[in-house]
Design an enzyme around this catalytic site. Structure first.
Site, PDB file in Angstrom:
ATOM      1  N   CYS A 179      -3.849   4.019  -5.692  1.00 44.45           N
ATOM      2  CA  CYS A 179      -3.215   5.289  -5.302  1.00 44.45           C
ATOM      3  C   CYS A 179      -1.769   5.344  -5.779  1.00 44.45           C
ATOM      4  CB  CYS A 179      -3.310   5.521  -3.804  1.00 44.45           C
ATOM      5  SG  CYS A 179      -2.452   4.279  -2.843  1.00 44.45           S
ATOM      6  N   ALA A 205       0.829  -1.198   0.000  1.00 41.42           N
ATOM      7  CA  ALA A 205       0.000   0.000   0.000  1.00 41.42           C
ATOM      8  C   ALA A 205       0.866   1.253   0.000  1.00 41.42           C
ATOM      9  CB  ALA A 205      -0.903  -0.001   1.227  1.00 41.42           C
ATOM     10  N   CYS A 206       0.223   2.363  -0.323  1.00 36.92           N
ATOM     11  CA  CYS A 206       0.909   3.650  -0.320  1.00 36.92           C
ATOM     12  C   CYS A 206       1.407   3.966   1.084  1.00 36.92           C
ATOM     13  CB  CYS A 206      -0.050   4.738  -0.789  1.00 36.92           C
ATOM     14  SG  CYS A 206      -0.344   4.601  -2.531  1.00 36.92           S
ATOM     15  N   PRO A 207       2.532   4.626   1.219  1.00 35.41           N
ATOM     16  CA  PRO A 207       3.375   5.162   0.141  1.00 35.41           C
ATOM     17  C   PRO A 207       4.572   4.277  -0.183  1.00 35.41           C
ATOM     18  CG  PRO A 207       4.019   6.144   2.215  1.00 35.41           C
ATOM     19  CD  PRO A 207       3.016   5.056   2.542  1.00 35.41           C
TER      20      PRO A 207
END
Lengths: 76, 182
Positions: free
Chosen positions: A42, A13-15
């Site tokens: 994202c 997942a981000c970031p």
């Protein structure tokens, strides 16, 4: 001879994809190509945004449902 | 299904409405409009995580427990909400709507994917993070929606205080993320 580096960021997942891309491209030579594999939408937005801001050549390819490859050429 | 998406893939309205992400400003305006709608129709500002506490209470009651004496649910308002039941609980329907809407949007953009778990570290971080966020949101009387977003929208100073400390938390969180996940 330019080389291609593949960065597997699937399931991350981000970031994290962005930070990993930044670190990976630092170690690469001008003309090399970085392929970032992501499956978080994202990352599909913020990684190309960052790379374009750096002045790199960027292409995003949709390889499957919810899966993308961000192809970044280190142009400088 | 595949053939259907192959056919509409190049349609400009499909791209505009379903495939491409909306600009941040459009998203912000839509959220603002719909939080006004939710305030006007339910009489309460938008909240998300308070619902989880009520779901927990209903589940607890399902197994014969009682939360009558719990401080969190002791007000007459909280008791009335619990007694009215889950079907009459507007925030429950709103949360289910968010889940259904997000699923619909992901599917329409052909972006739905069941993601694999990459490492046990992700599981530990998700469970720990979830517990901390849930606990924190309840003792702060709100999460980033109820306390921050709706707080600021109600011109309450508490929303801005929440924002300042959420920023501090985000910095610490990012440092931890880089330390443990890089």
């Amino acid at each position: 001879m330019s080389k291609e580096v593949v960065l597997d960021c699937l399931g991350e997942a981000c970031p994290i994809p962005l930070v990993k891309s930044e670190k990976a491209i630092e170690k690469m030579a001008v003309g090399d190509v970085l392929v970032v594999q992501v499956d978080h939408s994202c990352a599909m937005k913020n990684v190309p945004e960052w790379a374009r801001k750096q002045g790199y050549e960027v292409e995003v390819e949709e390889v499957d449902d919810g899966e993308w490859e961000i192809i970044i050429e280190k142009t400088k | 299904m595949k053939a259907f998406f192959e056919k509409i893939k190049e349609n400009e309205f499909y791209k505009l409405w379903f495939k491409d992400a909306l600009p941040y400003v459009t998203g912000a305006v839509l959220l603002s409009v719909f939080q006004i709608v939710t305030f006007a129709t339910t009489g309460n500002p938008w909240g998300v995580s308070g619902v989880f506490a009520e779901w927990g209470a209903w589940i607890f009651e399902l197994f014969g427990g009682s939360v009558d004496k719990w401080y969190y649910f002791s007000s007459p308002g909280a008791q009335a909400t619990l007694n009215a039941g889950i079907l009459n609980h507007a925030p429950t329907w709103r949360n289910l709507g968010i889940i259904a809407g997000a699923l619909f949007a992901a599917m329409m953009a052909s972006g739905f994917k069941i993601k694999k778990i990459k490492s046990y570290k992700q599981v530990v971080a998700a469970v720990l993070g979830g517990l901390l966020m849930g606990y924190g949101a309840r003792i702060a009387f709100g999460c980033n929606i109820g306390a921050l977003y709706s707080g600021i929208a109600s011109l309450s100073l508490s929303g801005w205080v929440f924002a300042a400390f959420m920023f501090v938390g985000a910095i610490i969180g990012s440092k931890l993320l880089v330390k443990y996940f890089m």
